[in-house]
Every structure is written in C-alpha cells, then in structure tokens.
Design a protein around this motif. Sequence first.
Motif, PDB file in Angstrom:
ATOM      1  N   ASP A  96      -2.655   5.749   0.438  1.00 36.79           N
ATOM      2  CA  ASP A  96      -1.753   6.699   1.083  1.00 36.79           C
ATOM      3  C   ASP A  96      -1.770   6.723   2.608  1.00 36.79           C
ATOM      4  OD1 ASP A  96      -4.270   7.843   1.037  1.00 36.79           O
ATOM      5  OD2 ASP A  96      -3.627   9.721   0.122  1.00 36.79           O
ATOM      6  N   TRP A  97      -2.793   6.202   3.255  1.00 38.22           N
ATOM      7  CA  TRP A  97      -2.786   6.099   4.707  1.00 38.22           C
ATOM      8  C   TRP A  97      -3.860   5.117   5.145  1.00 38.22           C
ATOM      9  CZ3 TRP A  97      -7.370   7.797   6.927  1.00 38.22           C
ATOM     10  CH2 TRP A  97      -8.101   8.754   6.227  1.00 38.22           C
ATOM     11  N   ILE A 108      -8.162   1.433   4.440  1.00 36.52           N
ATOM     12  CA  ILE A 108      -6.966   1.968   3.784  1.00 36.52           C
ATOM     13  C   ILE A 108      -7.441   3.003   2.781  1.00 36.52           C
ATOM     14  CG2 ILE A 108      -4.917   1.453   2.408  1.00 36.52           C
ATOM     15  CD1 ILE A 108      -5.099  -1.465   3.462  1.00 36.52           C
ATOM     16  N   HIS A 109      -6.937   4.221   2.902  1.00 35.38           N
ATOM     17  CA  HIS A 109      -7.403   5.347   2.088  1.00 35.38           C
ATOM     18  C   HIS A 109      -6.847   5.316   0.667  1.00 35.38           C
ATOM     19  CE1 HIS A 109      -7.536   9.625   0.771  1.00 35.38           C
ATOM     20  NE2 HIS A 109      -8.758   9.497   1.272  1.00 35.38           N
ATOM     21  N   ILE A 110      -7.719   5.630  -0.280  1.00 32.87           N
ATOM     22  CA  ILE A 110      -7.361   5.791  -1.695  1.00 32.87           C
ATOM     23  C   ILE A 110      -7.261   7.290  -1.948  1.00 32.87           C
ATOM     24  CG2 ILE A 110      -8.149   5.422  -4.068  1.00 32.87           C
ATOM     25  CD1 ILE A 110      -9.693   2.925  -2.940  1.00 32.87           C
ATOM     26  N   MET A 133     -12.164   4.464   0.473  1.00 34.65           N
ATOM     27  CA  MET A 133     -11.301   3.520   1.163  1.00 34.65           C
ATOM     28  C   MET A 133     -11.505   2.088   0.651  1.00 34.65           C
ATOM     29  SD  MET A 133     -10.262   5.658   3.582  1.00 34.65           S
ATOM     30  CE  MET A 133     -10.077   5.531   5.319  1.00 34.65           C
ATOM     31  N   ILE A 134     -10.504   1.258   0.919  1.00 31.93           N
ATOM     32  CA  ILE A 134     -10.700  -0.186   0.908  1.00 31.93           C
ATOM     33  C   ILE A 134     -10.931  -0.517   2.375  1.00 31.93           C
ATOM     34  CG2 ILE A 134      -9.677  -2.450   0.504  1.00 31.93           C
ATOM     35  CD1 ILE A 134      -7.757  -1.103  -1.493  1.00 31.93           C
ATOM     36  N   ASP A 173       1.714  -1.930   1.488  1.00 28.28           N
ATOM     37  CA  ASP A 173       2.342  -0.784   2.159  1.00 28.28           C
ATOM     38  C   ASP A 173       1.676   0.526   1.747  1.00 28.28           C
ATOM     39  OD1 ASP A 173       4.288  -2.473   3.314  1.00 28.28           O
ATOM     40  OD2 ASP A 173       5.578  -2.303   1.552  1.00 28.28           O
ATOM     41  N   ASP A 174       1.735   1.528   2.628  1.00 30.93           N
ATOM     42  CA  ASP A 174       1.322   2.878   2.236  1.00 30.93           C
ATOM     43  C   ASP A 174       2.182   3.316   1.059  1.00 30.93           C
ATOM     44  OD1 ASP A 174      -0.458   2.851   4.326  1.00 30.93           O
ATOM     45  OD2 ASP A 174       0.652   4.256   5.585  1.00 30.93           O
ATOM     46  N   GLY A 175       1.573   4.013   0.106  1.00 30.57           N
ATOM     47  CA  GLY A 175       2.284   4.463  -1.084  1.00 30.57           C
ATOM     48  C   GLY A 175       2.151   3.505  -2.263  1.00 30.57           C
ATOM     49  N   THR A 176       1.483   2.367  -2.059  1.00 32.39           N
ATOM     50  CA  THR A 176       1.298   1.412  -3.155  1.00 32.39           C
ATOM     51  C   THR A 176       0.296   1.973  -4.156  1.00 32.39           C
ATOM     52  OG1 THR A 176       1.754  -0.442  -1.675  1.00 32.39           O
ATOM     53  CG2 THR A 176       0.579  -0.951  -3.722  1.00 32.39           C
ATOM     54  N   PRO A 177       0.613   1.911  -5.462  1.00 35.96           N
ATOM     55  CA  PRO A 177      -0.348   2.375  -6.476  1.00 35.96           C
ATOM     56  C   PRO A 177      -1.563   1.463  -6.547  1.00 35.96           C
ATOM     57  CG  PRO A 177       1.861   2.072  -7.427  1.00 35.96           C
ATOM     58  CD  PRO A 177       1.883   1.513  -6.038  1.00 35.96           C
TER      59      PRO A 177
END
Length: 182
Positions: A96-97, A108-110, A133-134, A173-177
Amino acid sequence: MIVRAILTTLILSLPGFVQASELLARADARIAIPEPTADHEFKITEVVVKKSERRLYLLNGENKVKTYRISLGENPVGHKLYEGDKRTPEGSYLLDWRNSNSDFYKSIHISYPSPEDKEAAESWGLNPGGSIMIHGLPNNAGDLAFAFTGLDWTDGCIAVTNDEIDEIWSLVDDGTPIRILP
C-alpha cells in the motif's frame, strides 16, 4: 577428427534433421509474452510469497514474471500473532505504500495487520504489530551484505538484496495484492 566431420555431415544431410538453432527459433515463436504496459515491461497483478520455499514471485495473471530468494523473520513458521514474535504474517494483503528513506535500503509496506489480525491479537491482550515490509538490506550492511543471503534475519519482514528491491520497486505498483503462504 575426420570421422567426426564425416558423421556431422551425414547427420546434417538426413531428411527431417532440424538444427538446434531452428528448434530454439520455433520455441521462441510459441512462447506467449504478456503485452508491455506504459510504466514497465510487464504489469504485475499479484505478488506471491511462499515462506517454506523462501521465494517471492511477481505474477502477471497466472504467469510468473520474476522470482526472488527471500529472507524472513527469525521465527518464520506460522502466522504472525503479535508484535515481537519475529514471524512473517500469512494471508492476503496489499502493498500500500513505499519508503525510500527507511532503515533498510528501500521498503514497500504490506497492509498487515488486517482487521482479523488486530482482533485476534487484541483478544489475547497483545499488540499485533505493524510495519511489515518487503525491503532490502540494512543501510549499514556495507561489506557484510553477502552475510545476509540465505538467513532468516528480519523481525517479520520479507528481505531481498538491494538490487532486487530496486527491481521490485520499479515493477510493482502501490495497491498490488500480495498473498503470503506458509
């Protein structure tokens, strides 16, 4: 040497003989390649993590586009239950961000914890934690970066090399499941 040349000539002259380069050309013509998008070569529709395999997969539909070797939390078996258990969560979330100024080289935040994760932890009187995060390697890894490969060393995050997080950063992209499986 002469025998080899004679055999090669005979084999190549046989009817129906196909050279390796021709076979490769035929194989390449049959491989379906996803259509490129404006932002990057492939549209990543989902990220899948298989904890037991220590692998992260970038998918375009059903097609695996990229695969990465990962490191997990120091206590990797089972779903994350509370802050400090050093487990990596399992379940379906969103990326998500992102943070380019984290304590690790890019992250990259989960979207952990989900409402169900919060409810479960709170029912035991515990904090579910967050900031999963990743990410790449610690910013201070320096010459010891190689030592992190193949080890579960995070507090519950999913770690890759710095080059790999650069690639993931550019493709996802942000929003990717993201699905994190045992």
